[in-house]
Every structure is written in C-alpha cells, then in structure tokens.
Design a protein around this motif. Structure first.
Motif, PDB file in Angstrom:
ATOM      1  N   THR A   6       0.819  -1.216   0.000  1.00 31.01           N
ATOM      2  CA  THR A   6       0.000   0.000   0.000  1.00 31.01           C
ATOM      3  C   THR A   6       0.855   1.269   0.000  1.00 31.01           C
ATOM      4  O   THR A   6       0.366   2.342  -0.353  1.00 31.01           O
ATOM      5  CB  THR A   6      -0.937   0.040   1.217  1.00 31.01           C
ATOM      6  N   ASP A   7       2.123   1.163   0.433  1.00 33.58           N
ATOM      7  CA  ASP A   7       3.040   2.301   0.443  1.00 33.58           C
ATOM      8  C   ASP A   7       4.134   2.104  -0.605  1.00 33.58           C
ATOM      9  O   ASP A   7       4.366   0.990  -1.073  1.00 33.58           O
ATOM     10  CB  ASP A   7       3.697   2.466   1.820  1.00 33.58           C
ATOM     11  N   TYR A   8       4.817   3.208  -0.918  1.00 37.44           N
ATOM     12  CA  TYR A   8       5.913   3.115  -1.881  1.00 37.44           C
ATOM     13  C   TYR A   8       7.067   2.291  -1.314  1.00 37.44           C
ATOM     14  O   TYR A   8       7.443   2.427  -0.143  1.00 37.44           O
ATOM     15  CB  TYR A   8       6.412   4.505  -2.265  1.00 37.44           C
ATOM     16  N   LYS A   9       7.615   1.426  -2.163  1.00 38.93           N
ATOM     17  CA  LYS A   9       8.786   0.617  -1.851  1.00 38.93           C
ATOM     18  C   LYS A   9       9.781   0.727  -2.995  1.00 38.93           C
ATOM     19  O   LYS A   9       9.372   0.901  -4.153  1.00 38.93           O
ATOM     20  CB  LYS A   9       8.398  -0.858  -1.669  1.00 38.93           C
ATOM     21  N   LEU A  10      11.058   0.613  -2.680  1.00 35.56           N
ATOM     22  CA  LEU A  10      12.073   0.564  -3.727  1.00 35.56           C
ATOM     23  C   LEU A  10      12.166  -0.856  -4.265  1.00 35.56           C
ATOM     24  O   LEU A  10      12.266  -1.820  -3.498  1.00 35.56           O
ATOM     25  CB  LEU A  10      13.433   1.005  -3.187  1.00 35.56           C
ATOM     26  N   ILE A  11      12.115  -0.973  -5.585  1.00 33.91           N
ATOM     27  CA  ILE A  11      12.268  -2.269  -6.237  1.00 33.91           C
ATOM     28  C   ILE A  11      13.382  -2.160  -7.274  1.00 33.91           C
ATOM     29  O   ILE A  11      13.704  -1.063  -7.741  1.00 33.91           O
ATOM     30  CB  ILE A  11      10.957  -2.742  -6.902  1.00 33.91           C
ATOM     31  N   THR A  12      13.993  -3.276  -7.616  1.00 35.95           N
ATOM     32  CA  THR A  12      15.034  -3.298  -8.647  1.00 35.95           C
ATOM     33  C   THR A  12      14.656  -4.305  -9.721  1.00 35.95           C
ATOM     34  O   THR A  12      14.087  -5.358  -9.432  1.00 35.95           O
ATOM     35  CB  THR A  12      16.406  -3.657  -8.060  1.00 35.95           C
ATOM     36  N   ARG A  13      14.986  -3.975 -10.943  1.00 32.90           N
ATOM     37  CA  ARG A  13      14.719  -4.856 -12.073  1.00 32.90           C
ATOM     38  C   ARG A  13      15.953  -4.862 -12.976  1.00 32.90           C
ATOM     39  O   ARG A  13      16.654  -3.853 -13.101  1.00 32.90           O
ATOM     40  CB  ARG A  13      13.497  -4.382 -12.869  1.00 32.90           C
ATOM     41  N   THR A  14      16.204  -5.993 -13.638  1.00 32.50           N
ATOM     42  CA  THR A  14      17.375  -6.123 -14.498  1.00 32.50           C
ATOM     43  C   THR A  14      17.090  -7.091 -15.640  1.00 32.50           C
ATOM     44  O   THR A  14      16.181  -7.930 -15.532  1.00 32.50           O
ATOM     45  CB  THR A  14      18.590  -6.623 -13.695  1.00 32.50           C
ATOM     46  N   ASN A  15      17.868  -6.964 -16.700  1.00 32.04           N
ATOM     47  CA  ASN A  15      17.834  -7.937 -17.792  1.00 32.04           C
ATOM     48  C   ASN A  15      19.159  -8.691 -17.858  1.00 32.04           C
ATOM     49  O   ASN A  15      19.616  -9.080 -18.934  1.00 32.04           O
ATOM     50  CB  ASN A  15      17.534  -7.260 -19.134  1.00 32.04           C
ATOM     51  N   ALA A  16      19.786  -8.889 -16.697  1.00 34.24           N
ATOM     52  CA  ALA A  16      21.099  -9.535 -16.640  1.00 34.24           C
ATOM     53  C   ALA A  16      21.103 -10.905 -17.296  1.00 34.24           C
ATOM     54  O   ALA A  16      22.120 -11.343 -17.849  1.00 34.24           O
ATOM     55  CB  ALA A  16      21.569  -9.642 -15.190  1.00 34.24           C
ATOM     56  N   GLU A  17      19.979 -11.610 -17.248  1.00 31.97           N
ATOM     57  CA  GLU A  17      19.893 -12.936 -17.852  1.00 31.97           C
ATOM     58  C   GLU A  17      19.600 -12.873 -19.352  1.00 31.97           C
ATOM     59  O   GLU A  17      19.638 -13.892 -20.035  1.00 31.97           O
ATOM     60  CB  GLU A  17      18.803 -13.753 -17.152  1.00 31.97           C
ATOM     61  N   ASN A  18      19.301 -11.680 -19.836  1.00 38.03           N
ATOM     62  CA  ASN A  18      18.952 -11.529 -21.259  1.00 38.03           C
ATOM     63  C   ASN A  18      19.479 -10.193 -21.788  1.00 38.03           C
ATOM     64  O   ASN A  18      18.703  -9.280 -22.090  1.00 38.03           O
ATOM     65  CB  ASN A  18      17.431 -11.611 -21.431  1.00 38.03           C
ATOM     66  N   PRO A  19      20.810 -10.049 -21.924  1.00 30.25           N
ATOM     67  CA  PRO A  19      21.377  -8.784 -22.416  1.00 30.25           C
ATOM     68  C   PRO A  19      20.827  -8.412 -23.796  1.00 30.25           C
ATOM     69  O   PRO A  19      20.502  -9.283 -24.608  1.00 30.25           O
ATOM     70  CB  PRO A  19      22.881  -9.077 -22.484  1.00 30.25           C
ATOM     71  N   LEU A  20      20.728  -7.115 -24.020  1.00 32.52           N
ATOM     72  CA  LEU A  20      20.203  -6.598 -25.283  1.00 32.52           C
ATOM     73  C   LEU A  20      21.358  -6.155 -26.170  1.00 32.52           C
ATOM     74  O   LEU A  20      22.200  -5.363 -25.753  1.00 32.52           O
ATOM     75  CB  LEU A  20      19.279  -5.412 -25.014  1.00 32.52           C
TER      76      LEU A  20
END
Length: 233
Positions: free
Chosen positions: A183-197
């Motif tokens: 319900t409140d803001y949280k810091l999240i992280t996302r990556t494409n380390a397993e699928n480089p572009l």
C-alpha cells in the motif's frame, strides 16, 4: 662486495622486478557505460508518452525531478513520472543520449533499474493489475526515440514489443509489482542480466537509452526512478 655495492644491486634488482610486474599487469576495464542516482539533477533524461490516440483526454502526464515519496528517504532524489492510461496500452518513457562509445560497434547491454512503486503485484484494476500488468522495459537505439503521429495515433519509432513481451530495441525487465498487499511506496530493482540486449552504436559513437513502462492497467501510474545503471557484457 662493499655495502654500497650490495645496496645498489638490491635497488636495481627490485626495479627490474617491479618493471616486470607492471608489464604483466592487465589494466582493469570498467564495464559500466552509464550510472546516475539523480542526486544533482535529471542528468539529461527527458520524459514522454506514446501509444495513445489524439482523441483521448485526461491523460494527466507529468514528469520532473523530485524527492522520493514518504515513507522512503525523501532526501534522495529521483525522476518522477505519472500518467493516466486511457488507451489500455500507454508507454510512459525516459530517454537520454549516451556518447563516447566506439562508432558502429555492437554492445550487449544490461540495465539495472531502481524505482519506487506503490503497486501490489497481486492487485486488481481496470484492464489489468496496477502492479502485475504494468511492464518495465529498457533498451537503446542508434537514433533518437521519438513520438510519431500516424492516423491520429501516437506511436514510438522503436521496436519495444507490446506489454508483456520485449522487442528488438528494448528488453522486458519485469513488472512494477512491489510485492503482495503493498500500500506504500517501496524501492524495487529490475534487471535484464539474464537476457542482455544487443544494440549497435551510430557512426558518431552514440546510443539513445530508453527506459519506460508499457501499461495494461487503465488507471493512474506514478513512479520514481531513483537509479539507472547500464553496463556492457
């Protein structure tokens, strides 16, 4: 052999050893092409939206440099973006030109994105989940990403895929769900380390970076990008 001769011999030998070691050492090359936590400013990133009709109203698009929202550390800065998805497919994105690369060269890029989200992964909303149906993407192109008007509909001049799929110019990093029952803001992280572009720089050694959300949720989404890092594999 005198003491002076011994000292001279030791000094010369040590110099030769150090010189040999230097020749054998391989300089450490940093793979980080770009990183910013936006503490000073937006660092050249600009925001825009695409994938909507000219007839659609009340999109409420906003962007700007701002502190993180409470209950997070509000002294930390970020790029805030917000919009109402009236088209059920709105793409809300940031872009920035990256210079100093090798001309006409292929790069395999990994994006690590930190952002603040207040949307639960398992939430239910109009058209889709506010967390689970808003997809984060990141990519790069040799030419500037731009909004294009085609038959009263704004698209973008890159292949980002559609919603839960990536495209040639942008990889899918996941969704913006911040966990169960958030319900409140949280810091999240996302990556494409397993699928480089893999992307190719232009003749001037430039790439345009793009980070954005492809939304299937027909409601208001407000996010705070607090760190963007791009590395080469």
């Amino acid at each position: 052999m005198t003491v002076k001769s011994i000292l001279l011999f030791v000094t010369i030998s040590f110099s030769l050893i150090v010189s040999s070691c230097k020749e054998d050492m391989t300089p450490v090359q940093s793979n980080t092409l770009y990183q910013s936590n936006f503490q000073q400013n937006q660092d050249g990133w600009t925001a825009d939206i695409a994938d909507y009709s000219t007839q659609q109203q009340d999109i409420r698009f906003e962007s700007g440099w701002a502190g993180l929202p409470s209950p997070l550390d509000t002294t930390r800065k970020s790029i805030r973006v917000s919009s109402m998805n009236r088209s059920d497919d709105l793409f809300m994105f940031l872009k920035k030109k990256l210079t100093g690369l090798q001309p006409n060269t292929d790069y395999r890029l990994v994006f690590d994105i930190e952002l603040a989200s207040a949307y639960a992964t398992n939430s239910i909303g109009v058209g889709g989940s506010p967390g689970g149906s808003v997809y984060l993407k990141a990519g790069a192109t040799a030419t500037e990403p731009a909004k294009v008007l085609d038959d009263d509909f704004y698209t973008i001049n890159l292949d980002k895929g559609n919603q839960s799929t990536g495209g040639k110019d942008a990889a899918l990093l996941g969704n913006i769900g911040a966990g169960e029952d958030v319900t409140d803001y949280k810091l999240i992280t996302r990556t494409n380390a397993e699928n480089p572009l893999t992307v190719r720089s232009n003749a001037a050694g430039e790439l345009w970076l793009v980070v954005g959300t492809d939304s299937g949720y027909e409601g208001l989404t407000t996010l705070y990008y607090s760190n963007i890092k791009v590395t080469k594999k």
